[in-house]
Design a protein around this motif. Structure first.
Motif, PDB file in Angstrom:
ATOM      1  N   HIS A 121       0.825  -1.206   0.000  1.00  0.00           N
ATOM      2  CA  HIS A 121       0.000   0.000   0.000  1.00  0.00           C
ATOM      3  C   HIS A 121       0.864   1.263   0.000  1.00  0.00           C
ATOM      4  O   HIS A 121       0.507   2.277  -0.627  1.00  0.00           O
ATOM      5  N   ALA A 122       2.032   1.221   0.708  1.00  0.00           N
ATOM      6  CA  ALA A 122       2.896   2.401   0.721  1.00  0.00           C
ATOM      7  C   ALA A 122       3.438   2.694  -0.673  1.00  0.00           C
ATOM      8  O   ALA A 122       3.471   3.850  -1.119  1.00  0.00           O
ATOM      9  N   LEU A 123       3.875   1.648  -1.366  1.00  0.00           N
ATOM     10  CA  LEU A 123       4.399   1.850  -2.729  1.00  0.00           C
ATOM     11  C   LEU A 123       3.291   2.299  -3.685  1.00  0.00           C
ATOM     12  O   LEU A 123       3.483   3.190  -4.533  1.00  0.00           O
ATOM     13  N   HIS A 124       2.163   1.668  -3.557  1.00  0.00           N
ATOM     14  CA  HIS A 124       1.088   1.936  -4.510  1.00  0.00           C
ATOM     15  C   HIS A 124       0.492   3.331  -4.320  1.00  0.00           C
ATOM     16  O   HIS A 124       0.163   4.020  -5.307  1.00  0.00           O
ATOM     17  N   PHE A 125       0.378   3.766  -3.068  1.00  0.00           N
ATOM     18  CA  PHE A 125      -0.319   5.032  -2.840  1.00  0.00           C
ATOM     19  C   PHE A 125       0.634   6.186  -2.481  1.00  0.00           C
ATOM     20  O   PHE A 125       0.337   7.336  -2.756  1.00  0.00           O
ATOM     21  N   SER A 126       1.804   5.864  -1.817  1.00  0.00           N
ATOM     22  CA  SER A 126       2.645   6.959  -1.330  1.00  0.00           C
ATOM     23  C   SER A 126       4.009   7.039  -2.013  1.00  0.00           C
ATOM     24  O   SER A 126       4.700   8.052  -1.895  1.00  0.00           O
ATOM     25  N   GLY A 127       4.447   5.981  -2.573  1.00  0.00           N
ATOM     26  CA  GLY A 127       5.682   6.030  -3.317  1.00  0.00           C
ATOM     27  C   GLY A 127       6.862   5.397  -2.584  1.00  0.00           C
ATOM     28  O   GLY A 127       6.735   4.723  -1.554  1.00  0.00           O
ATOM     29  N   ILE A 128       8.036   5.641  -3.140  1.00  0.00           N
ATOM     30  CA  ILE A 128       9.251   4.937  -2.711  1.00  0.00           C
ATOM     31  C   ILE A 128       9.678   5.345  -1.279  1.00  0.00           C
ATOM     32  O   ILE A 128      10.080   4.522  -0.467  1.00  0.00           O
ATOM     33  N   GLU A 129       9.609   6.633  -0.978  1.00  0.00           N
ATOM     34  CA  GLU A 129      10.089   7.098   0.323  1.00  0.00           C
ATOM     35  C   GLU A 129       9.306   6.490   1.482  1.00  0.00           C
ATOM     36  O   GLU A 129       9.878   6.133   2.520  1.00  0.00           O
ATOM     37  N   ALA A 130       8.022   6.348   1.280  1.00  0.00           N
ATOM     38  CA  ALA A 130       7.191   5.741   2.329  1.00  0.00           C
ATOM     39  C   ALA A 130       7.573   4.278   2.526  1.00  0.00           C
ATOM     40  O   ALA A 130       7.631   3.763   3.658  1.00  0.00           O
ATOM     41  N   ALA A 131       7.868   3.584   1.390  1.00  0.00           N
ATOM     42  CA  ALA A 131       8.270   2.178   1.495  1.00  0.00           C
ATOM     43  C   ALA A 131       9.619   2.046   2.206  1.00  0.00           C
ATOM     44  O   ALA A 131       9.844   1.123   3.011  1.00  0.00           O
ATOM     45  N   LYS A 132      10.550   3.005   1.929  1.00  0.00           N
ATOM     46  CA  LYS A 132      11.862   2.932   2.580  1.00  0.00           C
ATOM     47  C   LYS A 132      11.740   3.093   4.093  1.00  0.00           C
ATOM     48  O   LYS A 132      12.433   2.416   4.872  1.00  0.00           O
ATOM     49  N   SER A 133      10.864   3.989   4.519  1.00  0.00           N
ATOM     50  CA  SER A 133      10.704   4.187   5.958  1.00  0.00           C
ATOM     51  C   SER A 133      10.178   2.933   6.637  1.00  0.00           C
ATOM     52  O   SER A 133      10.563   2.614   7.761  1.00  0.00           O
ATOM     53  N   ILE A 134       9.301   2.218   5.945  1.00  0.00           N
ATOM     54  CA  ILE A 134       8.784   0.959   6.519  1.00  0.00           C
ATOM     55  C   ILE A 134       9.892  -0.093   6.563  1.00  0.00           C
ATOM     56  O   ILE A 134      10.047  -0.830   7.537  1.00  0.00           O
ATOM     57  N   LEU A 135      10.703  -0.176   5.494  1.00  0.00           N
ATOM     58  CA  LEU A 135      11.798  -1.152   5.461  1.00  0.00           C
ATOM     59  C   LEU A 135      12.846  -0.868   6.546  1.00  0.00           C
ATOM     60  O   LEU A 135      13.442  -1.790   7.104  1.00  0.00           O
TER      61      LEU A 135
END
Length: 466
Positions: free
Chosen positions: A54-68
């Motif tokens: 959902h982070a990648l699909h709706f918010s983009g790469i930066e949101a996914a990095k913070s989760i990782l």
């Protein structure tokens, strides 16, 4: 060395096994605690994948990095892979893992829940993949993959080899002097009295070297005792042979010359008395060399004892124009064997009377200090050569005219002793924890000083020598 080696080896391994067991038990308990902690901290991988999707699909790469970045490093990693095969956090991905991630997304929907395709708001395609283990540990090099197994084997073999080597060296080091001691004991038992071990053990330190020195001291003492016994037996045999030979000769002359019977009977009587005296002195010496544990002890008044002895000796000394004088400086008593003490003083004083010249005096002085009793006997005889002073207390030690400072022509051959009188005195005094020594007087003559402990009622006679 074999049994000692195996005892050391098994002892080391038993200690090692017990230590390893305790350490392993502690490590297992710590590991269980750590697993519980990891389980508490572990996140739900499916929930993480949904959050990344959902982070990648709706918010983009930066949101996914913070989760990782918040992903638990101890848990199974979730990889986010772009179309070029690069991971979002630039973590290395083995080819097999990358191929598996791509193949999983080509499967029918729902058949591979560990891999999902997603597009960012910018339209870039990504794969969210749940890896089997940490990327750095996926498909490691062949040597690294088998290294832990090799390491355990090498460590185990090294421990066994090191233990064997250490046990072998320790067993050799400990058994070598013991083997020397055993060989020396067998040699000593077989009669090789000159056997010693310290020259083989060397300059070791510790209990084994102390045992070796004690063994050498024992062997030296044993050699001295046995040699002394052999010499004593030889001397006794010689001393018995001479009067026996004279007795046989006298008896034969009685047969051949009856007219000389009276004079020959005097010779037979004289020789039989000498034999009786020799046997008596030898029995006394044997008694002193043996165990006196059964001897009776009494309170002995040394002053009274000396007075009795001197009274008896003066009866004979006056016939030769000699005199024995006693100076009592104190009353002295000790606990001991009165008969042995009488023999000792009688032999010493009688010896002085024998060698002091006519019209001279033998002085006997008794003194007492807080803990000792001292008896000195001094004559006015010729004295003894300094080199012979240490030997006069040895069995069958005779002092000839050549050993004296001046000849004593008055000394008759029939008056020769057996060389046991001072020996008996020495043994008797030492039995009572005392000392006896001889020295020449400056004004001439010989002085013998006897020192005895002023014993209490409870003191016993010694069973051995100092």
């Amino acid at each position: 060395m074999g049994r000692l080696f195996w005892k050391i080896f098994l002892g080391l391994w038993l200690t090692l096994a017990l230590t390893s067991g305790v350490v392993g038990l502690i490590a297992e308990q710590q590991q269980e605690k750590r697993l519980v902690q990891l389980a508490d901290r572990a996140q739900n991988p499916r929930a993480m994948m949904d959050a990344l999707f959902h982070a990648l699909h709706f918010s983009g790469i930066e949101a996914a990095k913070s989760i990782l970045d918040e992903q638990d490093k101890e848990s199974r990693p979730i990889l986010v892979i772009d179309s070029l095969g690069k991971e979002l956090l630039n973590r290395p991905i083995p080819k097999k893992v990358l191929q598996r991630a791509r193949n999983s997304t080509n499967r029918p929907k729902g058949s591979a829940p560990w891999a999902r395709k997603v597009r960012t708001p910018e339209g870039e395609p990504y794969i969210v993949f749940l890896a089997p283990r940490a990327p750095s540990q996926v498909n490691p090099p062949t040597l690294w993959r088998f290294w832990p197994r090799f390491l355990n084997s090498i460590l185990g073999l090294s421990m066994v080899g090191a233990t064997l080597l250490f046990s072998l060296i320790l067993a050799w080091y400990m058994s070598r002097p013991i083997r020397h001691l055993r060989e020396a004991t067998n040699k000593l038992a077989s009669g090789e009295l000159s056997t010693r071990v310290m020259n083989q053990i060397g300059n070791r330190k510790g209990e084994i070297s102390d045992l070796g020195r004690d063994f050498d001291h024992m062997a030296e003492h044993l050699q001295g005792v046995i040699n002394a016994q052999k010499q004593l037996l030889s001397d006794v045999s010689h001393e018995l042979r001479s009067p026996l030979a004279r007795l046989q000769l006298a008896i034969e002359l009685v047969r051949q010359k009856p007219e000389r019977t009276e004079s020959l009977l005097k010779r037979i009587y004289l020789e039989s008395n000498r034999l009786n005296e020799l046997v008596g002195q030898f029995l006394t010496l044997s008694r002193l060399e043996g165990d006196l544990s059964t001897e009776s002890r009494t309170q002995v008044d040394i002053g009274s004892l000396l007075e009795d002895i001197i009274e008896s000796l003066n009866f004979q000394a006056t016939q030769e124009e000699k005199e024995v004088r006693l100076e009592l400086r104190a009353e002295s008593q000790l606990s001991g064997d009165a008969e042995l003490l009488r023999r000792a003083f009688e032999n010493v004083i009688g010896n002085a009377v024998k060698y002091t010249p006519p019209k001279s005096v033998v002085s006997v002085a008794l003194a007492k200090s807080d803990s000792t009793i001292t008896v000195s006997v001094s004559d006015q005889g010729p004295g003894i050569d300094e080199s012979k002073l240490k030997t006069i207390f040895e069995p069958f030690s005779r002092i000839t005219n050549q050993d004296r400072f001046r000849d004593d022509p008055a000394q008759k051959s029939d008056e020769r002793g057996f060389g046991l009188g001072l020996t008996i005195a020495d043994r008797a005094i030492r039995r009572h924890h005392g000392t006896i020594r001889a020295f020449n007087l400056e004004e001439g003559g010989l002085s013998i000083v006897i020192t005895l402990p002023a014993a209490t009622q409870n003191q016993s006679i010694s069973r051995g020598y100092k």
